[in-house]
Scaffold this active site. Structure first.
Site, PDB file in Angstrom:
ATOM      1  N   ARG A  17       0.553  -1.439  -0.130  1.00  9.78           N
ATOM      2  CA  ARG A  17       0.059  -0.101  -0.084  1.00  9.78           C
ATOM      3  C   ARG A  17       0.978   0.959   0.089  1.00  9.78           C
ATOM      4  O   ARG A  17       0.893   2.034  -1.078  1.00  9.78           O
ATOM      5  CB  ARG A  17      -0.781   0.416   1.176  1.00  9.78           C
ATOM      6  CG  ARG A  17      -2.040   0.836   1.554  1.00  9.78           C
ATOM      7  CD  ARG A  17      -1.775   2.385   1.005  1.00  9.78           C
ATOM      8  NE  ARG A  17      -1.612   2.478   3.088  1.00  9.78           N
ATOM      9  CZ  ARG A  17      -1.186   4.167   3.011  1.00  9.78           C
ATOM     10  NH1 ARG A  17      -1.205   5.163   2.328  1.00  9.78           N
ATOM     11  NH2 ARG A  17      -0.999   4.468   4.094  1.00  9.78           N
ATOM     12  N   ASP A  18       1.608   1.309   1.716  1.00 13.17           N
ATOM     13  CA  ASP A  18       2.018   3.009   1.224  1.00 13.17           C
ATOM     14  C   ASP A  18       3.361   2.663   0.344  1.00 13.17           C
ATOM     15  O   ASP A  18       3.777   3.842  -0.348  1.00 13.17           O
ATOM     16  CB  ASP A  18       2.682   2.940   2.727  1.00 13.17           C
ATOM     17  CG  ASP A  18       3.264   3.942   2.508  1.00 13.17           C
ATOM     18  OD1 ASP A  18       3.173   4.730   2.303  1.00 13.17           O
ATOM     19  OD2 ASP A  18       4.271   4.448   3.845  1.00 13.17           O
ATOM     20  N   HIS A 209       7.939   4.705  12.398  1.00 12.36           N
ATOM     21  CA  HIS A 209       7.358   4.148  10.826  1.00 12.36           C
ATOM     22  C   HIS A 209       8.221   5.741  10.403  1.00 12.36           C
ATOM     23  O   HIS A 209       8.112   6.654  10.509  1.00 12.36           O
ATOM     24  CB  HIS A 209       5.964   4.666  10.787  1.00 12.36           C
ATOM     25  CG  HIS A 209       5.690   4.577   8.917  1.00 12.36           C
ATOM     26  ND1 HIS A 209       4.852   3.583   8.011  1.00 12.36           N
ATOM     27  CD2 HIS A 209       6.454   5.643   7.936  1.00 12.36           C
ATOM     28  CE1 HIS A 209       4.749   3.937   7.378  1.00 12.36           C
ATOM     29  NE2 HIS A 209       5.758   4.985   7.279  1.00 12.36           N
ATOM     30  N   HIS A 211      11.683   6.577   7.747  1.00  9.81           N
ATOM     31  CA  HIS A 211      11.661   7.396   5.967  1.00  9.81           C
ATOM     32  C   HIS A 211      12.992   7.237   6.665  1.00  9.81           C
ATOM     33  O   HIS A 211      14.164   7.701   7.500  1.00  9.81           O
ATOM     34  CB  HIS A 211      11.519   8.251   5.543  1.00  9.81           C
ATOM     35  CG  HIS A 211       9.794   7.978   5.238  1.00  9.81           C
ATOM     36  ND1 HIS A 211       9.126   8.980   4.388  1.00  9.81           N
ATOM     37  CD2 HIS A 211       8.699   6.433   5.560  1.00  9.81           C
ATOM     38  CE1 HIS A 211       7.742   7.933   3.654  1.00  9.81           C
ATOM     39  NE2 HIS A 211       7.609   7.013   4.563  1.00  9.81           N
ATOM     40  N   CYS A 242       5.934   9.775   0.232  1.00 10.69           N
ATOM     41  CA  CYS A 242       4.352  10.230   0.674  1.00 10.69           C
ATOM     42  C   CYS A 242       4.737  11.351  -0.681  1.00 10.69           C
ATOM     43  O   CYS A 242       4.595  12.640  -0.928  1.00 10.69           O
ATOM     44  CB  CYS A 242       4.263  11.146   1.484  1.00 10.69           C
ATOM     45  SG  CYS A 242       3.170  11.408   2.047  1.00 10.69           S
ATOM     46  N   ASN A 251      10.170   4.816   2.635  1.00 12.63           N
ATOM     47  CA  ASN A 251      10.423   3.713   3.640  1.00 12.63           C
ATOM     48  C   ASN A 251      11.299   2.957   4.032  1.00 12.63           C
ATOM     49  O   ASN A 251      12.096   2.525   2.789  1.00 12.63           O
ATOM     50  CB  ASN A 251       9.405   2.976   3.816  1.00 12.63           C
ATOM     51  CG  ASN A 251       7.728   3.821   3.835  1.00 12.63           C
ATOM     52  OD1 ASN A 251       7.199   4.446   4.495  1.00 12.63           O
ATOM     53  ND2 ASN A 251       6.839   3.191   2.421  1.00 12.63           N
TER      54      ASN A 251
END
Length: 305
Positions: A17-18, A209, A211, A242, A251
């Site tokens: 997804r991300d 989370h 990056h 993003c 990520n």
């Protein structure tokens, strides 16, 4: 092993997804299904597999219902979906998502740019989604962008992050993600934020989370481990960023995180070799090398042997 480090860490795989949402070329549903199945077989307890947002805003996620219908579900794995509103929630419910993800920001400027409203308004918007999740026995996860810095307002105070954690706790979130959307966090700062938010919500239900924009993700994960965090997000092959945050490159790669955790003697229940294979699979489809040093090194070693 140091007494300050946990024995077990839950990794939430966000690549499908991300990781893929920002890809410009449409990726066929069958490729996404194969990726999720490979990750399921690797042993993840939680995979972020879909996003029920308007295809107008995120065209890559238009196949989410097809993906959720096509995957082979592994017993013990939670399949999550991002749901920005009740329409998204109803689609996620119909698709059999076991967890829905709502989102806000610790930065007012980012909230306005990313979700076109204030932080307070964004939380209010999710009250119906939160109530519906609870009524249907679905896990509710909250994600807080820009918890360590913002591309528009610069620094973000730890107290601002804790305030959004409190609001998400009050909505009934089972787990809350503290996200370094633009990758500017450093180890001491990360520990300060984690310690501050622990006054509002148990650290055992807080996720990091990170990056790797500035190469700090693994250091920040280690710092979080020392602070008592035991849940982290990562993306196979280092996919993602993003679309609404300038300069927010990938990520942290799942392969790199697993290499670190397993080297520390921390259990994850995940087969690193299978994750490397999954990373090489999706990277080959995208026509570029995986953004994972550990993954590429292990794949090269395999070829040499």
């Amino acid at each position: 092993m140091s007494a300050t480090l946990p024995e077990y860490v839950k990794l939430v795989e966000v690549g499908p997804r991300d990781g893929l949402q920002n890809e410009k070329e449409a990726i066929p549903a069958e490729v996404k299904i194969e990726l999720v199945n490979r990750l399921s077989n690797a042993g993840f307890a939680n995979i972020e597999a879909a996003s029920f947002v308007s295809p107008k805003w995120v065209p890559q996620m238009a196949t989410s219902a097809e993906v959720m219908a096509g995957i082979t579900r592994r017993e013990g794995t939670i399949y999550s979906a991002l749901t920005p509103n009740m329409k998204g929630f109803e689609a996620a419910l119909a698709a059999g998502a076991a967890e829905v993800v709502i989102f806000s920001s610790a930065s007012e400027a980012f909230a306005q740019k990313n979700i076109n409203c204030s932080i307070e308004e964004s939380i209010a918007r999710f009250q119906d989604v939160a109530a519906a999740a609870k009524a249907n026995g679905i896990r509710l996860r909250g994600s807080i962008s820009c918890s360590f810095g913002c591309p528009y307002q610069g620094s973000v105070a730890p107290a601002a992050v804790a305030d959004v954690v409190r609001r998400m706790r009050d909505l009934g979130c089972d787990e809350i993600d503290i996200a370094d959307t633009i990758g500017t966090g450093t180890a001491r700062h990360v520990q300060q934020v984690m310690q501050t938010v622990s006054s509002e919500f148990p650290l055992t239900q807080i996720a990091g989370h990170f990056h790797d924009t500035y190469g700090q993700a693994l250091a920040n994960i280690y710092a979080s481990l020392e602070a008592g965090v035991t849940i982290f997000h990562s993306s196979v092959a280092g996919l993602g960023g993003c679309p609404y945050a300038k300069g927010a490159t990938g990520n942290v790669a799942t392969e790199d995180v697993l290499y670190l955790l397993h080297g520390l003697g921390i259990r994850t229940g995940i087969d690193l070799d299978q994750v490397v294979d999954a990373g090489q699979f999706i990277s080959a489809h995208l026509g570029r090398p995986a953004a994972s040093r550990a993954g590429n090194a292990l794949a090269a070693k395999r070829r040499a042997d």
